[in-house]
Structure formats: structure tokens, C-alpha cells
Design an enzyme around this catalytic site. Structure first.
Site, PDB file in Angstrom:
ATOM      1  N   GLN A 179       0.838  -1.211   0.000  1.00 34.65           N
ATOM      2  CA  GLN A 179       0.000   0.000   0.000  1.00 34.65           C
ATOM      3  C   GLN A 179       0.866   1.252   0.000  1.00 34.65           C
ATOM      4  OE1 GLN A 179      -3.402   0.384  -0.433  1.00 34.65           O
ATOM      5  NE2 GLN A 179      -3.083  -1.770  -0.887  1.00 34.65           N
TER       6      GLN A 179
ATOM      7  N   HIS B 102       2.014   3.153  -3.232  1.00 29.65           N
ATOM      8  CA  HIS B 102       1.098   3.924  -4.081  1.00 29.65           C
ATOM      9  C   HIS B 102       1.442   5.404  -4.121  1.00 29.65           C
ATOM     10  CE1 HIS B 102      -2.073   1.293  -5.476  1.00 29.65           C
ATOM     11  NE2 HIS B 102      -2.195   0.745  -4.294  1.00 29.65           N
TER      12      HIS B 102
ATOM     13  N   GLU C 119      -9.617   2.205   4.388  1.00 27.83           N
ATOM     14  CA  GLU C 119     -10.041   1.850   3.030  1.00 27.83           C
ATOM     15  C   GLU C 119      -9.972   0.320   2.865  1.00 27.83           C
ATOM     16  OE1 GLU C 119      -7.190   2.919   0.056  1.00 27.83           O
ATOM     17  OE2 GLU C 119      -8.558   2.434  -1.580  1.00 27.83           O
ATOM     18  N   HIS C 120      -8.815  -0.264   3.244  1.00 30.94           N
ATOM     19  CA  HIS C 120      -8.651  -1.723   3.217  1.00 30.94           C
ATOM     20  C   HIS C 120      -8.381  -2.205   4.630  1.00 30.94           C
ATOM     21  CE1 HIS C 120      -6.910  -0.315  -0.728  1.00 30.94           C
ATOM     22  NE2 HIS C 120      -7.746  -1.229  -1.178  1.00 30.94           N
TER      23      HIS C 120
ATOM     24  N   ASP D 184      -7.080  -5.634  -5.363  1.00 34.06           N
ATOM     25  CA  ASP D 184      -6.746  -4.480  -6.209  1.00 34.06           C
ATOM     26  C   ASP D 184      -6.949  -4.828  -7.675  1.00 34.06           C
ATOM     27  OD1 ASP D 184      -6.036  -2.859  -4.115  1.00 34.06           O
ATOM     28  OD2 ASP D 184      -3.878  -3.209  -4.291  1.00 34.06           O
TER      29      ASP D 184
ATOM     30  N   HIS E 291     -53.243  20.860  -0.588  1.00 34.45           N
ATOM     31  CA  HIS E 291     -52.927  19.436  -0.495  1.00 34.45           C
ATOM     32  C   HIS E 291     -54.163  18.660  -0.030  1.00 34.45           C
ATOM     33  CE1 HIS E 291     -48.814  20.720  -0.936  1.00 34.45           C
ATOM     34  NE2 HIS E 291     -48.351  19.488  -0.826  1.00 34.45           N
TER      35      HIS E 291
HETATM   36  P1  NAD Z   1      -2.966  10.625 -10.412  1.00 36.40           P
HETATM   37  O1  NAD Z   1      -3.435  10.419 -11.794  1.00 36.40           O
HETATM   38  O2  NAD Z   1      -3.947  10.552  -9.321  1.00 36.40           O
HETATM   39  O3  NAD Z   1      -2.232  12.024 -10.317  1.00 36.40           O
HETATM   40  C1  NAD Z   1      -1.420  12.478 -11.339  1.00 36.40           C
HETATM   41  C2  NAD Z   1      -1.831  13.898 -11.686  1.00 36.40           C
HETATM   42  O4  NAD Z   1      -1.604  14.734 -10.544  1.00 36.40           O
HETATM   43  C3  NAD Z   1      -1.020  14.485 -12.794  1.00 36.40           C
HETATM   44  O5  NAD Z   1      -1.640  14.237 -14.038  1.00 36.40           O
HETATM   45  C4  NAD Z   1      -1.006  15.968 -12.467  1.00 36.40           C
HETATM   46  O6  NAD Z   1      -1.932  16.658 -13.246  1.00 36.40           O
HETATM   47  C5  NAD Z   1      -1.430  16.062 -11.019  1.00 36.40           C
HETATM   48  N1  NAD Z   1      -0.368  16.742 -10.279  1.00 36.40           N
HETATM   49  C6  NAD Z   1       0.872  16.274 -10.000  1.00 36.40           C
HETATM   50  N2  NAD Z   1       1.578  17.225  -9.356  1.00 36.40           N
HETATM   51  C7  NAD Z   1       0.779  18.320  -9.242  1.00 36.40           C
HETATM   52  C8  NAD Z   1       0.939  19.615  -8.660  1.00 36.40           C
HETATM   53  N3  NAD Z   1       2.085  19.994  -8.073  1.00 36.40           N
HETATM   54  N4  NAD Z   1      -0.096  20.468  -8.701  1.00 36.40           N
HETATM   55  C9  NAD Z   1      -1.270  20.118  -9.287  1.00 36.40           C
HETATM   56  N5  NAD Z   1      -1.466  18.894  -9.854  1.00 36.40           N
HETATM   57  C10 NAD Z   1      -0.462  18.014  -9.826  1.00 36.40           C
HETATM   58  O7  NAD Z   1      -1.788   9.537 -10.189  1.00 36.40           O
HETATM   59  P2  NAD Z   1      -0.870   9.201  -8.949  1.00 36.40           P
HETATM   60  O8  NAD Z   1      -0.140  10.416  -8.488  1.00 36.40           O
HETATM   61  O9  NAD Z   1      -0.084   7.999  -9.324  1.00 36.40           O
HETATM   62  O10 NAD Z   1      -1.838   8.828  -7.777  1.00 36.40           O
HETATM   63  C11 NAD Z   1      -2.715   7.758  -7.829  1.00 36.40           C
HETATM   64  C12 NAD Z   1      -3.424   7.767  -6.502  1.00 36.40           C
HETATM   65  O11 NAD Z   1      -4.595   6.980  -6.538  1.00 36.40           O
HETATM   66  C13 NAD Z   1      -2.563   7.259  -5.353  1.00 36.40           C
HETATM   67  O12 NAD Z   1      -2.688   8.173  -4.296  1.00 36.40           O
HETATM   68  C14 NAD Z   1      -3.242   5.951  -4.987  1.00 36.40           C
HETATM   69  O13 NAD Z   1      -3.036   5.617  -3.646  1.00 36.40           O
HETATM   70  C15 NAD Z   1      -4.662   6.306  -5.289  1.00 36.40           C
HETATM   71  N6  NAD Z   1      -5.584   5.191  -5.426  1.00 36.40           N
HETATM   72  C16 NAD Z   1      -6.682   5.215  -4.627  1.00 36.40           C
HETATM   73  C17 NAD Z   1      -7.634   4.236  -4.721  1.00 36.40           C
HETATM   74  C18 NAD Z   1      -8.888   4.334  -3.875  1.00 36.40           C
HETATM   75  O14 NAD Z   1      -9.857   3.675  -4.184  1.00 36.40           O
HETATM   76  N7  NAD Z   1      -8.914   5.113  -2.835  1.00 36.40           N
HETATM   77  C19 NAD Z   1      -7.487   3.207  -5.663  1.00 36.40           C
HETATM   78  C20 NAD Z   1      -6.364   3.211  -6.490  1.00 36.40           C
HETATM   79  C21 NAD Z   1      -5.412   4.219  -6.365  1.00 36.40           C
END
Ligand code: NAD
Length: 427
Positions: free
Chosen positions: A253, A256, A322-323, A356, A415
Site C-alpha cells: 500500500q 502507491h 479503506e482496506h 486491487d 394538499h
Molecule cells: P494521479 O493520476 O492521481 O495524479 C497524477 C496527476 O496529478 C497528474 O496528471 C497531475 O496533473 C497532477 N499533479 C501532480 N503534481 C501536481 C501539482 N504539483 N499540482 C497540481 N497537480 C499536480 O496519479 P498518482 O499520483 O499515481 O496517484 C494515484 C493515486 O490513486 C494514489 O494516491 C493511490 O493511492 C490512489 N488510489 C486510490 C484508490 C482508492 O480507491 N482510494 C485506488 C487506487 C489508487
């Protein structure tokens, strides 16, 4: 780095707040996100391109990349295509079982019913910043299609070359549109529309703190599923657990997001120490060691030991993860005492990673203790229920006094009259 096992009894109020009122950095970016959302609302595609350049380091050509999805599906390795298809099949089967049937029943002469209809236009966010998430395409698009949603648009961050497996998953899951847009700007585009992106009615899917703050910002103008931000796990373990498995789940986890929160809680100080050691040992040589270390360092993460299993269970319940993984003897009796958890993983052979990708349950789940009031993504998320009723004259006569009395009490004469009018011929 070291992650010391801590006694729950020694945790002070500030730490408790960090654990139980965690927000994964979402609040801190709300102002920036408000600005991003309003720029997209005003400037449309031009703002999407500018933010792609600023945050993703990509000069975006076509924002609509739908036509690349089918080609990507054909081009990826056979074993990856087969894995996507297996995941889709399992997720589809589990979600088909959730489909409610319309029903009508006559209760005391009143014919009453509910009918379920899908939302028409859904936007699904599939993350793709630090990692790529074709699995999130499966988890959002498949349930929407099972519910009968006509138009499902996926938004996923742009790249010089779009990730072929994410595009392939869009094709396989049945997405109708795919947009190269990420972060809060993608959420704004799905909420308000741009020259290229069609406005949607409901936005679902997970993402990092900017995506999550984006969903919070547009909520109200458009429906959202819930806040599904940086990942979390709570492992509840006793002395029958394998500390290496517990540590592996924490590390999984943590990789991520630096804002991920991971906790293990046990009633045995030796188990806690063994888990801590296994986490440290497991960190060695990991590709994403910096992300993992940042997540482990967070005040919302830790390895804890309680004085009893009851205290450990209370902690897990308050954490509302969440999990929730239960790796303990008599896991079902423990589960009976838990109400607040997004998705539960029982036993030593049910790693969270299995859910997942491929058990069939949904991995889009509420974070930041949202599990206290919400479940994860499901077919219901994409449906709205209307109620239907029909009364015959006798049934209305039976209700007449109740309705007119309450209408009078509310001072709503019209009514009461609308009911009495049906009996005017008798008087
Ligand atoms: P993401 O697509 O969520 O974020 C990437 C985007 O963040 C980029 O495209 C950019 O536009 C934006 N970004 C990056 N830096 C920035 C800044 N300084 N200012 C503004 N915008 C900015 O991808 P990720 O970062 O890999 O994150 C994925 C997330 O999803 C992780 O936190 C993961 O834990 C989470 N997740 C949650 C679940 C759930 O169900 N809760 C499930 C799967 C994944």
C-alpha cells in the site's frame, strides 16, 4: 529507515488526530485546486494543455485519444491482454450480482414500487502519475456498463506516449471515450466540459490529493462517487499471523503514494516488533523506496501493539480503513465487531493486492475514514431509483384522513383539497 513498533497506550492526542482525522494532504491543496478548476471552466482545452505541460511535462496533441485504445489492445502482450480479460470477467461477475430488480408490491391496497435506471453520462478517472492504473479503468468502467450507463468517458493523465495497457483496458472494458487529461484539471473538464471533453453527470474513480481535492471542489455541480484518495491499509493481526505477510501488505500500500497511510495493529508486542523488522528488511532494494519511506514516515502510519485484541479491534474500527486485512485466528468473530471498513480481506492468503486487481470486488474505496459513512464503488453508484405508486379509490379513502390531517397541520390547504376533490361526488 526504522519503523519502531509503538504501544497504543502511549499514543498522545496529536498522534490520534493524525491517525483518525487523516486527510492525506488533500486540504492543503484545496486553494491551488480551486484555481485549476476555475481556469479549466473558463479556458477549456487551452487550460488542459497548459496544466499538462506544467504538471505532467507533456505537450499534448490530441486530448481525445479514443481511437488509440483499440490499437493498443491489439498491440499489448498476450499475457497482459489475458490478465485484463480475467480481471474484467471477475469484476463483471461480482457486479452483475449487485444489479437490483425493479419491483412492485401491493401493501394495504397501495401499489408501491421502485425502478432503477442508470445515469446517462459518466466520467471515470484512471490515475497515472507515479504509477499507471489500468486496473482502475476496469474497476470504474465495468460496473458502469453493468449498470447500463450509455456513455462512459475515461480521463487519464497525458504522456508523450499514452500508456498502452491503460488504453487497452479502456477498450476491453467498453469505455466510449478516452481523454488524455490528468489531475484536478481532468476532473474539472469532466464536470464542466471543454471544446473536446463532453460534460458528464457523475464522476467516479480514485486519484492522488489533487484529483481528490478536484472532486471535492466540483461536488454539487456534478455528482461524485466519494473521495477515493491516497491508499490506506489497516492490518489487524494476532500471534498466529506471518509477520512477513503483514509487512508485505504494508509495503504494497505504501508504494502507491507518499501520502498513503499504512498501519498494523496487534495484541502482541513481539509480533509488532517482527512486523517492524520485516518492513525494514523488505524496503531494501525497492524501486519505489522513496515513496514507501515517505508513506511509512507519516504520522498517519505506524505499527502498534495493544494490551488486548479488543483494544486492537477498537483501534481498527476507529481508523475506518479503506482496506482492512484481518490476519488472526477466528477472523470472522473479529469481523463481527467491525462496521467501518471499505473492503475487508480475511486470512493469510488474501493479500489486498488480490482485490486491487482480480478477486472481482471493487478497488475504488473511500479513504480518510470515509468508510464510516460510505461503501466502495458498486453498481448502485451508477443507478438512481424512482419510486412508483398507484392507489385505487378504496386505498385513497383509507389514507384520506391521515393525509388531510397532516396537510391541515402544515397549513397546506391545497394538499387536503386535492384529496377531498376525489370524493366530492359523495358529499
Ligand atoms: P494521479 O493520476 O492521481 O495524479 C497524477 C496527476 O496529478 C497528474 O496528471 C497531475 O496533473 C497532477 N499533479 C501532480 N503534481 C501536481 C501539482 N504539483 N499540482 C497540481 N497537480 C499536480 O496519479 P498518482 O499520483 O499515481 O496517484 C494515484 C493515486 O490513486 C494514489 O494516491 C493511490 O493511492 C490512489 N488510489 C486510490 C484508490 C482508492 O480507491 N482510494 C485506488 C487506487 C489508487
Amino acid at each position: 529507515m526504522t519503523i519502531e513498533a509503538e504501544a497504543l497506550a502511549d499514543i498522545g492526542p496529536a498522534r490520534r488526530r493524525a491517525l483518525f482525522e487523516r486527510d492525506a494532504g488533500v486540504d492543503a491543496v484545496r486553494d491551488d485546486v480551486r484555481e485549476i478548476v476555475s481556469r479549466v471552466r473558463e479556458e477549456g482545452d487551452a487550460a488542459l494543455r497548459e496544466f499538462a505541460s506544467e504538471f505532467d511535462g507533456v505537450e499534448v496533441g490530441n486530448i481525445d485519444v479514443t481511437d488509440q485504445a483499440e490499437r493498443a489492445y491489439e498491440s499489448i502482450d498476450d499475457d497482459v491482454r489475458a490478465a485484463i480479460e480475467t480481471a474484467i470477467e471477475n469484476v463483471r461477475e461480482f457486479h452483475e450480482r449487485q444489479l437490483p430488480e425493479d419491483w412492485t408490491e401491493t401493501v394495504d391496497g397501495r401499489e408501491l414500487g421502485r425502478r432503477f435506471r442508470p445515469v446517462e453520462r459518466v466520467g471515470a478517472y484512471a490515475p497515472g502519475g507515479a504509477a499507471t492504473y489500468p486496473s482502475s479503468v476496469v474497476m470504474t468502467v465495468v460496473p458502469a456498463k453493468v449498470a447500463g450507463v450509455e456513455q462512459v468517458a475515461v480521463a487519464t493523465p497525458p504522456a508523450e506516449e499514452m500508456h498502452p495497457v491503460t488504453l487497452a483496458a479502456c477498450h476491453a472494458a467498453g469505455a466510449d471515450r478516452v481523454y488524455a487529461a490528468g489531475g484536478a484539471q481532468a476532473i474539472a473538464a469532466l464536470a464542466y466540459g471543454t471544446e473536446t471533453v463532453d460534460r458528464t453527470q457523475l464522476i467516479v474513480g480514485p486519484g492522488n490529493k489533487w484529483v481528490t481535492a478536484g472532486k471535492a471542489e466540483v461536488r454539487g455541480d456534478v455528482e461524485i462517487d466519494f473521495l477515493a484518495g491516497p491508499s490506506e491499509v489497516c492490518v489487524l493481526a494476532d500471534d498466529t499471523c506471518e509477520p512477513e505477510y503483514v509487512a508485505a501488505d504494508l509495503l504494497a500500500q505504501a508504494e502507491h503514494d507518499p501520502e498513503a497511510s499504512v498501519v498494523a495493529v496487534t495484541d502482541d508486542a513481539d509480533v509488532a516488533a517482527a512486523v517492524s523488522e520485516a518492513v525494514e528488511a523488505g524496503l531494501d532494494g525497492r524501486e519505489r523506496a522513496d515513496v514507501i519511506e515517505a508513506a511509512l514516515d507519516s504520522e498517519a502510519s505506524g505499527v502498534f501493539y495493544a494490551r488486548s485484541m479488543s483494544e486492537a479491534v477498537l483501534f481498527a474500527e476507529e481508523y475506518a480503513a479503506e482496506h482492512l486485512s484481518i490476519q488472526a485466528d477466528d477472523d470472522e468473530a473479529i469481523l463481527d465487531r467491525i462496521d467501518d471498513a471499505g473492503s475487508v480481506f480475511l486470512g493469510p492468503y488474501t493479500p489486498v493486492a488480490a482485490g486491487d486487481y482480480a478477486t472481482g470486488t471493487n478497488h475504488v474505496l473511500p479513504t480518510n475514514a470515509g468508510a464510516r459513512v460510505k461503501g466502495g464503488l458498486s453498481v448502485d453508484t451508477f443507478l438512481r431509483a424512482s419510486t412508483v405508486q398507484r392507489l385505487d379509490r378504496d386505498a385513497l379513502a383509507d389514507l384520506r384522513e391521515t393525509v388531510t390531517t397532516l396537510a391541515d397541520a402544515e397549513g397546506l390547504e391545497g394538499h387536503a383539497n386535492s384529496v377531498d376533490a376525489r370524493f366530492a361526488d359523495e358529499e
